[in-house]
Design an enzyme around this catalytic site. Structure first.
Site, short mmCIF file in Angstrom:
data_model
loop_
_atom_site.label_atom_id
_atom_site.label_comp_id
_atom_site.label_asym_id
_atom_site.label_seq_id
_atom_site.Cartn_x
_atom_site.Cartn_y
_atom_site.Cartn_z
N SER A 91 0.98 -1.13 -0.09
CA SER A 91 0.00 0.03 0.04
C SER A 91 0.93 1.42 0.07
O SER A 91 1.94 1.13 -0.26
CB SER A 91 -1.09 0.00 1.34
OG SER A 91 -1.74 0.93 1.04
N ASN A 92 0.25 2.39 0.41
CA ASN A 92 0.95 3.61 0.46
C ASN A 92 0.59 4.23 1.69
O ASN A 92 -0.31 3.91 2.32
CB ASN A 92 0.99 4.29 -0.95
CG ASN A 92 -0.46 4.40 -1.39
OD1 ASN A 92 -1.15 5.39 -0.51
ND2 ASN A 92 -0.92 3.97 -2.58
N TYR A 93 1.17 5.70 1.68
CA TYR A 93 0.89 6.45 3.09
C TYR A 93 -0.26 7.33 3.11
O TYR A 93 -0.72 7.92 3.88
CB TYR A 93 2.07 7.20 3.40
CG TYR A 93 3.25 6.59 3.65
CD1 TYR A 93 3.32 5.76 5.07
CD2 TYR A 93 4.53 6.65 3.20
CE1 TYR A 93 4.31 5.35 5.56
CE2 TYR A 93 5.81 5.98 3.58
CZ TYR A 93 5.59 5.28 4.81
OH TYR A 93 6.74 4.66 5.14
#
Ligand code: C5P
Length: 229
Positions: free
Chosen positions: A26-28
């Site tokens: 995923s990402n932030y």
């Protein structure tokens, strides 16, 4: 100012791409800007469909919300809703890659102590969701986002062109994780006409107002050109 109510599709948050039943890529992204856009759109009387990846924020009140996890689920939700909307505001941070296969069971480490064990994760590219919508638009105004770390304006312009968007919101990285979360942002709104509206240290509610001003204007312009055609 009296506004013509629009049907808006707003996306937010990251996607999660499963590796096995307990892990994902995923990402932030926090979804803060997407939620702020929904609140501003509601304040202006627009009808919103909100498609969101997992953000940790509760779904906004009084807005039809579709919660998704993966890019492919987001694509399916977008495609269902797309024909009926006036504009898409694609603030989601869609993962560009997903594991080629999600393991059915939790992947175990080999358990050998010491030594460097190399483990390869094979990835495949996810479809570009917003570019896919743009090829099938009838009258919809489509706005994308570009988070850039270098050659920001040039990269944003290239994305605007290759994804065939009507406008793109460029946001620039300042700190290690900025502009995710409740921070102010630097960047610009770039339109396919070439017009650039830069902004510096803008709070997300103010950015949301500028974004919606731009979308409303683009929808109004499109209405004029299509009724003239
Ligand atoms: O290419 P990049 O990921 O920087 O592009 C960002 C824009 O494209 C955002 O609006 C994002 O929502 C959209 N996007 C998409 N599908 C992807 C990757 C990004 O729609 N697979």
């Amino acid at each position: 100012m009296r506004r013509h109510p629009l049907r808006l599709l707003i996306t937010a948050g990251p996607t999660r791409e499963p590796i096995d039943p307990v892990r994902f890529l995923s990402n932030y992204s926090t979804g803060v800007l997407g939620h702020t856009l929904v609140a501003e759109a509601q304040r202006r009387g627009h009808a919103v469909l909100f498609i969101t990846g997992p953000t940790g924020s509760p779904p906004p009140r009084g807005v039809k919300t579709v919660a998704v996890e993966t890019a492919l689920q987001m694509q399916a939700a977008l495609e269902r809703a797309f024909p009926a909307v006036d504009a898409v505001i694609m603030a989601a941070a869609v993962a560009d890659f997903r594991p080629a296969r999600a393991a059915a069971q939790k992947i175990k480490r080999s358990g050998v102590a010491g030594g460097l064990k190399l483990w390869r994760l094979e990835l495949v590219e996810n479809p570009d969701l917003v570019a896919g919508l743009a090829t099938r638009r009838t009258r919809q105004v489509i706005m994308g986002f570009a988070l850039e770390t270098s050659r920001a304006l040039a990269n944003a312009r290239a994305k605007l062109r290759t994804k065939q968007l009507d406008a793109i919101v460029l946001t620039q990285m300042r700190g290690p994780r900025a502009p995710f979360g409740d921070t102010t942002v630097d960047g610009a709104i770039v339109k396919s006409s070439g017009a650039v509206q830069p902004f510096r240290r803008l709070a997300k509610p103010a950015l949301a107002r500028r974004i919606l001003d731009t979308v409303e204007r683009l929808v109004a312009q499109r209405g004029k050109t299509s009724s003239a055609a």
